[in-house]
Design an enzyme around this catalytic site. Structure first.
Site, PDB file in Angstrom:
ATOM      1  N   ARG A   1       0.846  -1.203   0.000  1.00 47.08           N
ATOM      2  CA  ARG A   1       0.000   0.000   0.000  1.00 47.08           C
ATOM      3  C   ARG A   1       0.882   1.253   0.000  1.00 47.08           C
ATOM      4  O   ARG A   1       0.607   2.230  -0.665  1.00 47.08           O
ATOM      5  CB  ARG A   1      -0.971   0.001   1.190  1.00 47.08           C
TER       6      ARG A   1
ATOM      7  N   TYR B   1     -17.490  15.524 -15.451  1.00 44.84           N
ATOM      8  CA  TYR B   1     -17.873  14.121 -15.303  1.00 44.84           C
ATOM      9  C   TYR B   1     -18.862  13.959 -14.134  1.00 44.84           C
ATOM     10  O   TYR B   1     -18.623  14.481 -13.041  1.00 44.84           O
ATOM     11  CB  TYR B   1     -16.617  13.263 -15.094  1.00 44.84           C
TER      12      TYR B   1
ATOM     13  N   ASP C   1      -8.358  18.480 -14.330  1.00 50.63           N
ATOM     14  CA  ASP C   1      -8.658  17.105 -14.748  1.00 50.63           C
ATOM     15  C   ASP C   1      -8.364  17.062 -16.245  1.00 50.63           C
ATOM     16  O   ASP C   1      -9.119  17.597 -17.056  1.00 50.63           O
ATOM     17  CB  ASP C   1     -10.126  16.787 -14.445  1.00 50.63           C
TER      18      ASP C   1
ATOM     19  N   LYS D   1      -8.720   5.880 -19.166  1.00 56.40           N
ATOM     20  CA  LYS D   1      -9.082   6.340 -20.507  1.00 56.40           C
ATOM     21  C   LYS D   1      -7.861   6.288 -21.429  1.00 56.40           C
ATOM     22  O   LYS D   1      -7.376   5.220 -21.720  1.00 56.40           O
ATOM     23  CB  LYS D   1      -9.690   7.745 -20.394  1.00 56.40           C
TER      24      LYS D   1
HETATM   25  O1  P1T Z   1     -13.660   6.138 -13.783  1.00 57.84           O
HETATM   26  P1  P1T Z   1     -12.494   6.689 -13.040  1.00 57.84           P
HETATM   27  O2  P1T Z   1     -11.169   6.107 -13.452  1.00 57.84           O
HETATM   28  O3  P1T Z   1     -12.678   6.711 -11.554  1.00 57.84           O
HETATM   29  O4  P1T Z   1     -12.364   8.242 -13.504  1.00 57.84           O
HETATM   30  C1  P1T Z   1     -13.341   9.189 -13.219  1.00 57.84           C
HETATM   31  C2  P1T Z   1     -13.326  10.293 -14.236  1.00 57.84           C
HETATM   32  C3  P1T Z   1     -12.726  11.500 -13.901  1.00 57.84           C
HETATM   33  N1  P1T Z   1     -12.658  12.526 -14.772  1.00 57.84           N
HETATM   34  C4  P1T Z   1     -13.179  12.430 -16.012  1.00 57.84           C
HETATM   35  C5  P1T Z   1     -13.106  13.590 -16.949  1.00 57.84           C
HETATM   36  C6  P1T Z   1     -13.795  11.235 -16.410  1.00 57.84           C
HETATM   37  O5  P1T Z   1     -14.298  11.166 -17.654  1.00 57.84           O
HETATM   38  C7  P1T Z   1     -13.885  10.144 -15.496  1.00 57.84           C
HETATM   39  C8  P1T Z   1     -14.572   8.883 -15.853  1.00 57.84           C
HETATM   40  N2  P1T Z   1     -15.466   9.006 -16.900  1.00 57.84           N
HETATM   41  C9  P1T Z   1     -16.243   8.004 -17.424  1.00 57.84           C
HETATM   42  C10 P1T Z   1     -16.298   6.768 -16.936  1.00 57.84           C
HETATM   43  C11 P1T Z   1     -17.056   8.412 -18.589  1.00 57.84           C
HETATM   44  O6  P1T Z   1     -17.555   7.545 -19.341  1.00 57.84           O
HETATM   45  O7  P1T Z   1     -17.222   9.613 -18.801  1.00 57.84           O
END
Ligand code: P1T
Length: 386
Positions: A53, A105, A177, A202
């Protein structure tokens, strides 16, 4: 190889960031150190790792790569994008205020409004396309400005340098972000931001096979505070997931070039389809954020949202049911093209009234343009739209 990755081209940087041959075997790829703990010679006498961790060699390699791809001093890996966001907001205390955008998001909005509001942190949501709205919202308790650009899902553009200029005199942190742009298109730390956050799920991972998050920072004190939160709260990724993102990053520039090329071709084709109303893509010269995008991004990416001329929900749902190459799914940034319905899927946690007020209609369709052949993607959308 000992490459000085600050002074090389972007492709060389993405391939070599964090990559050192394994000292014990010479393996060119960092092994997956699938272990929870590390044997110590005597209490607190060890080779730099005591418990996974707190740190793991595969994660260390990835964290160095994260720093390298954003030209940052430090990188930290988290179990998801929201895990990373959670750590950043935990830098604050009850009574502190955050200024966020009206388009972002849905999961970030849910974390802010349903979890951190309950703990006494206040969030104001303003239309960040006009930085003056941010300046107006600042109070003595404002500690952080949370910027998403391009925004999810409306592809709005926020001028990062302008936000930084507003924040600095007040000692307010700026976090960007950078998920939609990826470090190939945009490097917010170079524009003066304090923190960059990515959903590595992504473009960084790029193959729709891993959930992970990243934070990049230059300031050592901020790095230590975020590392403390990473270790104390425990939202860390496993070694296998770190390996997958390390591998993904090596082809980021090549994939992004194709995402951008395909994005342009698909956006232009959609504009020509008589049944399509609005096409939201920041590469169009008449997009309201195009000039800022041109200034702060290398290219315009493969994220597009559309609205049909028939604004009914039924018409949009029909299109999403009919695509064959585009799969209907949440997420984005993978090699395969995805179509998504923000109102019922990724942004369902935003109250409908708020959503509509901010321009996110019930019938908006979001596309993550992948790296297949553009002709096939265009033909697929045209047959689905009819
Ligand atoms: O899903 P995660 O890895 O926890 O990330 C969250 C997140 C944060 N910021 C942006 C701009 C994002 O698009 C996302 C996650 N978004 C999707 C799952 C989506 O389909 O838009």
């Amino acid at each position: 190889m000992g490459t000085d990755i600050k002074n090389v081209g972007i492709g060389t940087r993405f391939i070599h960031a964090g990559a050192e041959p394994d000292p014990s075997t010479g393996a060119i790829m960092t092994p997956i150190f699938q272990t929870s703990t590390f044997v110590q010679e005597a209490p607190d006498v060890h080779k730099g790792y005591d418990y996974s961790r707190a740190g793991n060699p595969t994660r260390t390699a990835l964290e160095k790569a994260y720093a390298g791809i954003e030209n940052a001093n430090y990188g930290l890996a988290f179990s998801s994008g929201l895990g990373a966001t959670d750590a950043i907001i935990k830098l604050l205390s009850a009574g502190d205020e955050v200024i966020a955008g009206t388009d972002m998001y849905g999961g970030s909005y849910r974390l802010f409004s349903k979890v951190f509001e309950r703990m006494g942190i206040k969030f104001q949501y303003v239309d960040q396309r006009n930085p003056y709205n941010i300046a107006k919202a600042i109070s003595p308790r404002t500690k952080l400005i949370w910027v998403e650009t391009p925004t999810n899902p409306l592809i709005n553009i926020v001028d990062i340098a302008a936000v930084v200029a507003i924040a600095k005199p007040h000692n307010i942190l700026v976090c960007v972000d950078n998920t939609f742009a990826s470090p190939y298109l945009q490097n917010p730390l170079e524009l003066g931001a304090d923190i960059v956050m990515h959903s590595s799920t992504k473009y960084l991972g790029g193959h729709s096979d891993v959930v992970q998050g990243a934070i990049m920072i230059n300031d050592e004190k901020l790095r230590d505070e975020l590392y403390f939160l990473q270790k104390s709260c425990g939202a860390v990724p496993g070694p296998m997931d770190c390996f997958l993102v390390l591998r993904g990053i090596k082809t980021l520039h090549v994939r992004m070039q194709r995402h951008c090329e395909n994005g342009r071709k698909v956006a232009e084709a959609l504009r020509k389809n008589p049944k399509v109303g609005k096409v939201h893509w920041c590469g169009f010269e008449d997009h309201p954020g195009h000039e800022v995008a041109k200034k702060q991004m290398r290219d315009f990416g493969g994220m597009i949202s559309i609205e049909l001329k028939d604004e009914s929900l039924e018409a949009a749902v029909e299109v999403m049911k009919k695509t064959k190459v585009f799969s209907l799914a949440e997420s984005l940034g993978g090699v395969e093209s995805l179509v998504n319905h923000p109102a019922t899927m990724t942004h369902a946690s935003i109250p409908r009234e708020e959503r509509i007020k901010n321009g996110l209609s019930d019938s908006l369709i979001r596309l993550s343009v992948g790296i297949e052949d553009a002709e096939d993607l265009i033909a697929d959308l045209n047959q689905a739209i009819g």
